[in-house]
Write a protein that holds these residues in place. Structure first.
Motif, PDB file in Angstrom:
ATOM      1  N   ALA A  15       0.835  -1.201   0.000  1.00  0.00           N
ATOM      2  CA  ALA A  15       0.000   0.000   0.000  1.00  0.00           C
ATOM      3  C   ALA A  15       0.870   1.251   0.000  1.00  0.00           C
ATOM      4  CB  ALA A  15      -0.928  -0.005   1.208  1.00  0.00           C
ATOM      5  N   ALA A  16       1.962   1.207   0.771  1.00  0.00           N
ATOM      6  CA  ALA A  16       2.881   2.352   0.794  1.00  0.00           C
ATOM      7  C   ALA A  16       3.477   2.584  -0.593  1.00  0.00           C
ATOM      8  CB  ALA A  16       3.988   2.118   1.823  1.00  0.00           C
ATOM      9  N   THR A  17       3.847   1.494  -1.277  1.00  0.00           N
ATOM     10  CA  THR A  17       4.370   1.608  -2.638  1.00  0.00           C
ATOM     11  C   THR A  17       3.310   2.197  -3.573  1.00  0.00           C
ATOM     12  OG1 THR A  17       5.592  -0.418  -2.171  1.00  0.00           O
ATOM     13  CG2 THR A  17       5.615   0.353  -4.435  1.00  0.00           C
ATOM     14  N   ALA A  18       2.081   1.724  -3.393  1.00  0.00           N
ATOM     15  CA  ALA A  18       0.987   2.235  -4.221  1.00  0.00           C
ATOM     16  C   ALA A  18       0.821   3.741  -4.024  1.00  0.00           C
ATOM     17  CB  ALA A  18      -0.316   1.509  -3.884  1.00  0.00           C
ATOM     18  N   LEU A  19       1.026   4.205  -2.803  1.00  0.00           N
ATOM     19  CA  LEU A  19       0.910   5.642  -2.544  1.00  0.00           C
ATOM     20  C   LEU A  19       2.004   6.429  -3.256  1.00  0.00           C
ATOM     21  CD1 LEU A  19      -0.219   6.148   1.155  1.00  0.00           C
ATOM     22  CD2 LEU A  19      -1.549   5.903  -0.937  1.00  0.00           C
ATOM     23  N   VAL A  20       3.210   5.843  -3.305  1.00  0.00           N
ATOM     24  CA  VAL A  20       4.287   6.520  -4.034  1.00  0.00           C
ATOM     25  C   VAL A  20       3.927   6.634  -5.518  1.00  0.00           C
ATOM     26  CG1 VAL A  20       6.724   6.410  -4.697  1.00  0.00           C
ATOM     27  CG2 VAL A  20       6.029   5.748  -2.386  1.00  0.00           C
ATOM     28  N   ILE A  21       3.405   5.522  -6.086  1.00  0.00           N
ATOM     29  CA  ILE A  21       2.973   5.547  -7.497  1.00  0.00           C
ATOM     30  C   ILE A  21       1.938   6.658  -7.691  1.00  0.00           C
ATOM     31  CG2 ILE A  21       1.822   4.260  -9.345  1.00  0.00           C
ATOM     32  CD1 ILE A  21       2.697   1.675  -7.995  1.00  0.00           C
ATOM     33  N   SER A  22       0.972   6.695  -6.763  1.00  0.00           N
ATOM     34  CA  SER A  22      -0.139   7.631  -6.899  1.00  0.00           C
ATOM     35  C   SER A  22       0.342   9.072  -6.785  1.00  0.00           C
ATOM     36  CB  SER A  22      -1.189   7.363  -5.833  1.00  0.00           C
ATOM     37  OG  SER A  22      -1.546   6.011  -5.862  1.00  0.00           O
ATOM     38  N   LEU A  23       1.377   9.279  -5.967  1.00  0.00           N
ATOM     39  CA  LEU A  23       1.907  10.624  -5.784  1.00  0.00           C
ATOM     40  C   LEU A  23       2.386  11.194  -7.119  1.00  0.00           C
ATOM     41  CD1 LEU A  23       2.361  12.326  -3.203  1.00  0.00           C
ATOM     42  CD2 LEU A  23       4.782  11.750  -3.439  1.00  0.00           C
ATOM     43  N   PHE A  24       3.150  10.377  -7.865  1.00  0.00           N
ATOM     44  CA  PHE A  24       3.615  10.826  -9.180  1.00  0.00           C
ATOM     45  C   PHE A  24       2.421  11.032 -10.108  1.00  0.00           C
ATOM     46  CE2 PHE A  24       7.523   9.011  -7.548  1.00  0.00           C
ATOM     47  CZ  PHE A  24       8.440   9.955  -7.961  1.00  0.00           C
ATOM     48  N   GLY A  25       1.460  10.104 -10.025  1.00  0.00           N
ATOM     49  CA  GLY A  25       0.272  10.224 -10.861  1.00  0.00           C
ATOM     50  C   GLY A  25      -0.505  11.484 -10.532  1.00  0.00           C
ATOM     51  N   LEU A  26      -0.552  11.813  -9.232  1.00  0.00           N
ATOM     52  CA  LEU A  26      -1.341  12.954  -8.781  1.00  0.00           C
ATOM     53  C   LEU A  26      -0.822  14.263  -9.357  1.00  0.00           C
ATOM     54  CD1 LEU A  26      -3.723  12.988  -6.781  1.00  0.00           C
ATOM     55  CD2 LEU A  26      -2.138  13.895  -5.085  1.00  0.00           C
ATOM     56  N   VAL A  27       0.509  14.411  -9.342  1.00  0.00           N
ATOM     57  CA  VAL A  27       1.115  15.630  -9.889  1.00  0.00           C
ATOM     58  C   VAL A  27       0.744  15.755 -11.366  1.00  0.00           C
ATOM     59  CG1 VAL A  27       3.294  16.806 -10.354  1.00  0.00           C
ATOM     60  CG2 VAL A  27       2.995  15.519  -8.232  1.00  0.00           C
ATOM     61  N   ALA A  28       0.907  14.637 -12.100  1.00  0.00           N
ATOM     62  CA  ALA A  28       0.593  14.665 -13.527  1.00  0.00           C
ATOM     63  C   ALA A  28      -0.904  14.868 -13.747  1.00  0.00           C
ATOM     64  CB  ALA A  28       1.073  13.381 -14.194  1.00  0.00           C
ATOM     65  N   THR A  29      -1.729  14.277 -12.867  1.00  0.00           N
ATOM     66  CA  THR A  29      -3.180  14.410 -13.014  1.00  0.00           C
ATOM     67  C   THR A  29      -3.615  15.864 -12.835  1.00  0.00           C
ATOM     68  OG1 THR A  29      -3.514  12.177 -12.194  1.00  0.00           O
ATOM     69  CG2 THR A  29      -5.414  13.631 -12.130  1.00  0.00           C
ATOM     70  N   PHE A  30      -2.918  16.569 -11.933  1.00  0.00           N
ATOM     71  CA  PHE A  30      -3.209  17.972 -11.727  1.00  0.00           C
ATOM     72  C   PHE A  30      -3.061  18.738 -13.041  1.00  0.00           C
ATOM     73  CE2 PHE A  30      -1.324  22.184 -11.016  1.00  0.00           C
ATOM     74  CZ  PHE A  30      -2.391  22.806 -10.406  1.00  0.00           C
ATOM     75  N   PHE A  31      -1.961  18.469 -13.747  1.00  0.00           N
ATOM     76  CA  PHE A  31      -1.752  19.139 -15.029  1.00  0.00           C
ATOM     77  C   PHE A  31      -2.762  18.663 -16.073  1.00  0.00           C
ATOM     78  CE2 PHE A  31       2.411  19.711 -13.064  1.00  0.00           C
ATOM     79  CZ  PHE A  31       2.572  21.073 -13.271  1.00  0.00           C
ATOM     80  N   TYR A  32      -3.128  17.385 -15.972  1.00  0.00           N
ATOM     81  CA  TYR A  32      -4.107  16.814 -16.912  1.00  0.00           C
ATOM     82  C   TYR A  32      -5.453  17.518 -16.782  1.00  0.00           C
ATOM     83  CZ  TYR A  32      -7.488  13.327 -18.603  1.00  0.00           C
ATOM     84  OH  TYR A  32      -8.530  12.694 -19.226  1.00  0.00           O
ATOM     85  N   ILE A  33      -5.921  17.670 -15.536  1.00  0.00           N
ATOM     86  CA  ILE A  33      -7.210  18.318 -15.317  1.00  0.00           C
ATOM     87  C   ILE A  33      -7.134  19.778 -15.746  1.00  0.00           C
ATOM     88  CG2 ILE A  33      -8.858  19.051 -13.534  1.00  0.00           C
ATOM     89  CD1 ILE A  33      -8.478  16.437 -12.153  1.00  0.00           C
ATOM     90  N   ARG A  34      -5.983  20.407 -15.474  1.00  0.00           N
ATOM     91  CA  ARG A  34      -5.844  21.797 -15.872  1.00  0.00           C
ATOM     92  C   ARG A  34      -5.895  21.929 -17.390  1.00  0.00           C
ATOM     93  NH1 ARG A  34      -1.246  25.732 -13.751  1.00  0.00           N
ATOM     94  NH2 ARG A  34      -0.396  24.996 -15.717  1.00  0.00           N
ATOM     95  N   ALA A  35      -5.226  20.990 -18.081  1.00  0.00           N
ATOM     96  CA  ALA A  35      -5.233  21.025 -19.540  1.00  0.00           C
ATOM     97  C   ALA A  35      -6.644  20.837 -20.076  1.00  0.00           C
ATOM     98  CB  ALA A  35      -4.304  19.942 -20.095  1.00  0.00           C
ATOM     99  N   GLN A  36      -7.408  19.921 -19.449  1.00  0.00           N
ATOM    100  CA  GLN A  36      -8.785  19.681 -19.882  1.00  0.00           C
ATOM    101  C   GLN A  36      -9.649  20.899 -19.593  1.00  0.00           C
ATOM    102  OE1 GLN A  36      -9.924  17.206 -21.507  1.00  0.00           O
ATOM    103  NE2 GLN A  36      -8.587  15.471 -21.191  1.00  0.00           N
ATOM    104  N   ALA A  37      -9.423  21.520 -18.427  1.00  0.00           N
ATOM    105  CA  ALA A  37     -10.256  22.642 -18.010  1.00  0.00           C
ATOM    106  C   ALA A  37     -10.047  23.834 -18.933  1.00  0.00           C
ATOM    107  CB  ALA A  37      -9.930  23.015 -16.572  1.00  0.00           C
ATOM    108  N   LYS A  38      -8.814  23.998 -19.415  1.00  0.00           N
ATOM    109  CA  LYS A  38      -8.503  25.120 -20.301  1.00  0.00           C
ATOM    110  C   LYS A  38      -9.364  25.090 -21.554  1.00  0.00           C
ATOM    111  CE  LYS A  38      -3.936  25.890 -20.495  1.00  0.00           C
ATOM    112  NZ  LYS A  38      -2.678  25.924 -21.184  1.00  0.00           N
ATOM    113  N   ASP A  39      -9.723  23.887 -21.974  1.00  0.00           N
ATOM    114  CA  ASP A  39     -10.531  23.774 -23.184  1.00  0.00           C
ATOM    115  C   ASP A  39     -12.016  23.892 -22.896  1.00  0.00           C
ATOM    116  OD1 ASP A  39      -8.487  23.175 -25.277  1.00  0.00           O
ATOM    117  OD2 ASP A  39      -7.994  21.667 -23.782  1.00  0.00           O
ATOM    118  N   GLY A  40     -12.334  24.366 -21.715  1.00  0.00           N
ATOM    119  CA  GLY A  40     -13.734  24.636 -21.408  1.00  0.00           C
ATOM    120  C   GLY A  40     -14.525  23.412 -21.030  1.00  0.00           C
ATOM    121  N   ASP A  41     -13.810  22.299 -20.739  1.00  0.00           N
ATOM    122  CA  ASP A  41     -14.529  21.098 -20.346  1.00  0.00           C
ATOM    123  C   ASP A  41     -15.032  21.184 -18.915  1.00  0.00           C
ATOM    124  OD1 ASP A  41     -14.109  20.127 -22.763  1.00  0.00           O
ATOM    125  OD2 ASP A  41     -12.679  18.580 -22.212  1.00  0.00           O
ATOM    126  N   LEU A  42     -14.413  22.051 -18.151  1.00  0.00           N
ATOM    127  CA  LEU A  42     -14.732  22.072 -16.730  1.00  0.00           C
ATOM    128  C   LEU A  42     -14.999  23.496 -16.286  1.00  0.00           C
ATOM    129  CD1 LEU A  42     -14.703  19.822 -14.554  1.00  0.00           C
ATOM    130  CD2 LEU A  42     -12.523  20.710 -13.832  1.00  0.00           C
TER     131      LEU A  42
END
Lengths: 281, 277
Positions: free
Chosen positions: A254-281
């Motif tokens: 589970a601790a390892t999974a959290l490390v994976i998710s941490l990297f994913g989370l940073v990238a997901t932040f940019f992903y949502i921002r990129a989607q939001a810029k196009d008026g999706d959100l």
């Protein structure tokens, strides 16, 4: 009234993803073998990870993987996509061909490469031996195992990117391309000054997705090397899987999974921002 | 652009594209070619044409891979997942596209975040939870997991189809006395039908091919999917590559056949959302 429409989606999503995700966060602070009573251990699992050479190997491999996939397939796909734009015949056929690998299951692709290409007895590597060309199966050497797996994933992945980039390139205004052509731009000038800037947002989005997926990579590594030999191709997701289901150390998994998710989370932040810029959100 | 300026560029372009196509098709061709050969022939040369066409590779692969059961399981799993995703997803996509609820922004943001959630983040508690509930080796339970995983992106894709429907259509139906549910089922769904088909295709493909969840939750002889069955069988019979490649071809064939027939819909669905204008 319309709130009711969301019930099936949210009920399934919350019970399959959100609730277990919260439990994973909690489990990272417990010692648990999956059967007996979990024991609270504070940050022990994270400390164990920090002192685990395999963990650092896996993390490094994920970073190498990210670097490989941010450059080679994106570069090659951009080249091929812009070349598709240049030709008038065979575009559809080529697109279908380039798209084929992504629809073939990872297990199948992995076995075909293992048996028909890398294998020193039945594969192309063995066949080349007759001509004095000596190639060792990259999956069996610690120095090359990760790159051997990456090669197969690259084959599986780049064509999909090429088709996406081609679809984006077709939306670059024809007048811009025509103007550049009249000015006498060469192919690479056209690429540099017209085509690439025209699809910048698509390239950015795919780079964000590449970072996310690179930290999730599992199938090819698990199927072809199981992280071996000697953990040389271990990545975080195969390590977490092994910890949970083979070592029955669910807390550390589970601790390892959290490390994976941490990297994913940073990238997901940019992903949502990129989607939001196009008026999706 | 209508053709390149000079011949050299065009020739070079075709050479590079031709090489790219060759690299792509080469492993697939090796799979097909060797699926028809006896094991010693594969070892002699993976590139040679079969001396005698061995169709029995296919019958043996079908039997040893336990494909009668596995294909049925894969089919049930795929159909169940498609129904779950399309049913629940189209309702959610409609509500979010039309902003029917105040918290649409929150729900959309949450779904976007789960699109990229790593499976490992929820896999372990889910597995031990399912084990406790006796849901391991249960194809229907696994289709619910797939529904959770594939729904977010399906909803995002379906949403764009709902957004393209003119609002006047809905308003007209409401004035004519239709209930909200009737507007959704009788007016909206028939219009976004192509979108639902596209989603069904992509979800079906992903379910059929999925490895990590299937190999974790469906390990019993009677509940394995074609992918898991091939994975286990290919780990055992590594000396007969002819038979193995026949098994691989059997698993891939339905997918590739469907892709060839419906390539445009496949490509649109899988690349949709990635292309920003």
């Amino acid at each position: 009234m319309h709130r009711l429409y969301l019930i099936p989606t949210l009920a399934i999503n919350l019970s399959i993803i959100l609730l277990p995700a919260i439990l994973t966060i909690a489990l990272a602070f417990f010692r648990w073998d999956g059967i007996s009573q979990p024991v609270f251990v504070g940050f022990d699992n994270f400390q164990a990870l920090a002192g685990d050479r395999v963990f650092w190997r896996a993390l490094t491999n994920n970073i190498i993987w990210t670097a490989i996939f941010l450059t080679i397939p994106i570069g090659f796909a951009l080249l091929v996509a812009s070349m598709l734009l240049l030709i008038s015949r065979g575009r559809i056929l080529l697109q279908v061909i380039f798209f084929l690998p992504i629809i073939i299951a990872t297990v199948i692709t992995a076995r075909v490469w293992q048996g028909m290409i890398f294998n020193p007895v039945s594969g192309i590597f063995g066949w080349l031996e007759q001509f004095g060309i000596h190639l060792t199966n990259p999956l069996t050497k610690t120095a090359t195992s990760l790159y051997g797996v990456a090669a197969v994933d690259l084959w599986h992945w780049w064509g999909f990117l090429a088709v996406i980039f081609f679809a984006a390139l077709r939306q670059v205004p024809a007048e811009q391309i025509e103007a550049a052509r009249l000015e006498g731009a060469t192919f690479f000038q056209m690429l540099r000054y017209v085509l690439l800037p025209g699809i910048k947002s698509t390239i950015m989005l795919m780079m964000i997705m590449t970072v996310i997926w690179s930290f999730l990579v599992f199938d090819f590594v698990f199927i072809m090397t199981r992280g071996g030999p000697a953990y040389s191709s271990e990545v975080l997701s195969t390590m977490a899987y092994r910890l949970a289901f083979y070592d029955l150390n669910v807390g550390k998994a589970a601790a390892t999974a959290l490390v994976i998710s941490l990297f994913g989370l940073v990238a997901t932040f940019f992903y949502i921002r990129a989607q939001a810029k196009d008026g999706d959100l | 652009m209508n053709g390149a300026d000079n011949r050299t560029t065009l020739t070079l372009t075709y050479v590079v594209l031709g090489m790219a196509a060759f690299i792509t098709l080469f492993p697939i061709a090796l799979m097909l070619l060797n699926s028809l050969k006896a094991a010693p022939e594969v070892i002699r040369s993976p590139l040679a044409v079969p001396e005698e066409i061995r169709w029995d590779n296919y019958t043996r692969a079908w039997r040893d891979g336990n494909f009668s059961t596995a294909f049925l399981n894969s089919a049930i799993l795929t159909v169940m997942t498609i129904i779950l995703v399309c049913g629940s997803g189209s309702m959610t996509a409609y509500v979010l596209a039309r902003k029917k609820i105040k918290s649409w922004r929150l729900v959309t943001g949450y779904l976007l975040a789960t699109t990229t959630a790593p499976i490992q983040l929820f896999l372990f508690p889910l597995y031990f939870g399912f084990a406790r509930l006796g849901l391991i080796d249960n194809v229907f339970a696994v289709s619910v997991i797939y529904c959770a995983i594939f729904s977010p992106f399906s909803i995002m894709l379906l949403r764009t189809y709902f957004l393209a429907v003119p609002k006047e259509l809905e308003e007209a139906a409401l004035i004519d006395g239709a209930t909200h549910w009737q507007v959704f089922t009788r007016v909206m769904l028939p219009i976004v039908w192509p979108g639902i088909l596209t989603v069904a295709l992509i979800v079906g493909l992903n379910t059929w091919n999925e490895f990590l969840i299937a190999t974790t939750f469906l390990q019993g002889q009677g509940s394995m999917t074609a992918i898991v069955s091939f994975f286990l069988f290919s780990g055992q019979y590594t000396t007969d590559w002819g038979q193995l490649m026949a098994g691989a071809t059997i698993v891939v064939l339905p997918v590739v056949a469907l892709f060839i027939f419906l390539q445009r819909r496949f490509i649109e669905g899988m690349t949709g959302g990635s292309v920003k204008g």
